[in-house]
Design a protein around this motif. Structure first.
Motif, PDB file in Angstrom:
ATOM      1  N   ASP A 279       0.807  -1.220   0.000  1.00  0.00           N
ATOM      2  CA  ASP A 279       0.000   0.000   0.000  1.00  0.00           C
ATOM      3  C   ASP A 279       0.845   1.277   0.000  1.00  0.00           C
ATOM      4  N   HIS A 280       2.167   1.113  -0.179  1.00  0.00           N
ATOM      5  CA  HIS A 280       3.107   2.242  -0.209  1.00  0.00           C
ATOM      6  C   HIS A 280       3.137   3.015   1.103  1.00  0.00           C
ATOM      7  N   LYS A 281       2.838   2.363   2.204  1.00  0.00           N
ATOM      8  CA  LYS A 281       2.914   2.989   3.535  1.00  0.00           C
ATOM      9  C   LYS A 281       4.224   2.523   4.181  1.00  0.00           C
ATOM     10  N   TYR A 282       5.301   3.050   3.634  1.00  0.00           N
ATOM     11  CA  TYR A 282       6.628   2.570   4.014  1.00  0.00           C
ATOM     12  C   TYR A 282       7.016   2.946   5.437  1.00  0.00           C
TER      13      TYR A 282
ATOM     14  N   MET B  27       7.820  -4.942  -5.622  1.00  0.00           N
ATOM     15  CA  MET B  27       7.674  -3.486  -5.736  1.00  0.00           C
ATOM     16  C   MET B  27       8.849  -2.858  -6.507  1.00  0.00           C
TER      17      MET B  27
ATOM     18  N   GLN C 226      12.571   4.693   1.105  1.00  0.00           N
ATOM     19  CA  GLN C 226      11.201   5.008   0.687  1.00  0.00           C
ATOM     20  C   GLN C 226      10.580   6.065   1.599  1.00  0.00           C
TER      21      GLN C 226
END
Length: 191
Positions: free
Chosen positions: A31-34, A87, A145
């Protein structure tokens, strides 16, 4: 000590927590919530650092913990390498080498354990260095990220090359150690 008592031991509960963290870390990365993924990875690392110390401090070392801890470590790192490769954050060859090494070691360990040939599978020095390189790689990838351009781009390359060398070398060292120990054991049985 029964299986349930071993499961309830504080160090094993920490290890189970580490296993529980894995799917949530994967979800956060996808979810790109690094930032959350990084926090979960650090929490998993802290639990790994604490479980052995707590086991010794409380006198709660268990057979279950001896097997569960390295399984949790391998599962965490392997799953995260798959995820960060998906990713496109690390090259595919790095993950292939990580998986090939771990699968080979798991297969050999299982066969030796099942045949009662060898039951002591301590990590080698190169194996520890390989694991350290994997942990640092995941940490660096997640940090980059969260905080882009925090490190020079060459750091990723150096880490990837380190794993590319350490994974096969540590697998070869592990095979050599196991072969030598089996040979020594056979010699002592025949003597």
């Amino acid at each position: 000590m029964s299986f349930l008592q071993q499961l309830r031991a504080a160090p094993n509960l920490l290890t189970l927590m580490r296993l529980f963290i894995i799917p949530f870390t994967v979800i956060e990365i996808l979810d790109h919530k690094y930032g959350v993924a990084l926090a979960l990875f650090v929490a998993a690392g802290i639990s790994d650092a604490l479980d052995g110390r707590i086991a010794r401090w409380l006198g709660q070392s268990t057979r279950l913990g001896q097997y569960l801890d390295p399984i949790a470590d391998k599962l965490l790192l392997s799953t995260l390498f798959l995820t960060i490769t998906h990713m496109a954050l690390v090259p595919r060859y790095v993950t292939v080498l990580v998986f090939s090494r771990d699968f080979g070691i798991l297969l050999i360990s299982t066969l030796l354990y099942a045949t009662n040939t060898l039951r002591d599978f301590r990590p080698s020095l190169l194996g520890k260095l390989n694991t350290f390189a994997q942990i640092i790689t995941v940490l660096v990838v997640l940090c980059e990220q969260v905080w882009p351009h925090i490190l020079p781009r060459q750091v990723d390359y150096v880490l990837a090359v380190s794993i590319a060398w350490l994974a096969p070398l540590s697998a070869a060292q592990y095979a050599w150690i196991v072969t030598r120990r089996i040979s020594e054991r056979s010699s002592s049985v025949l003597a």
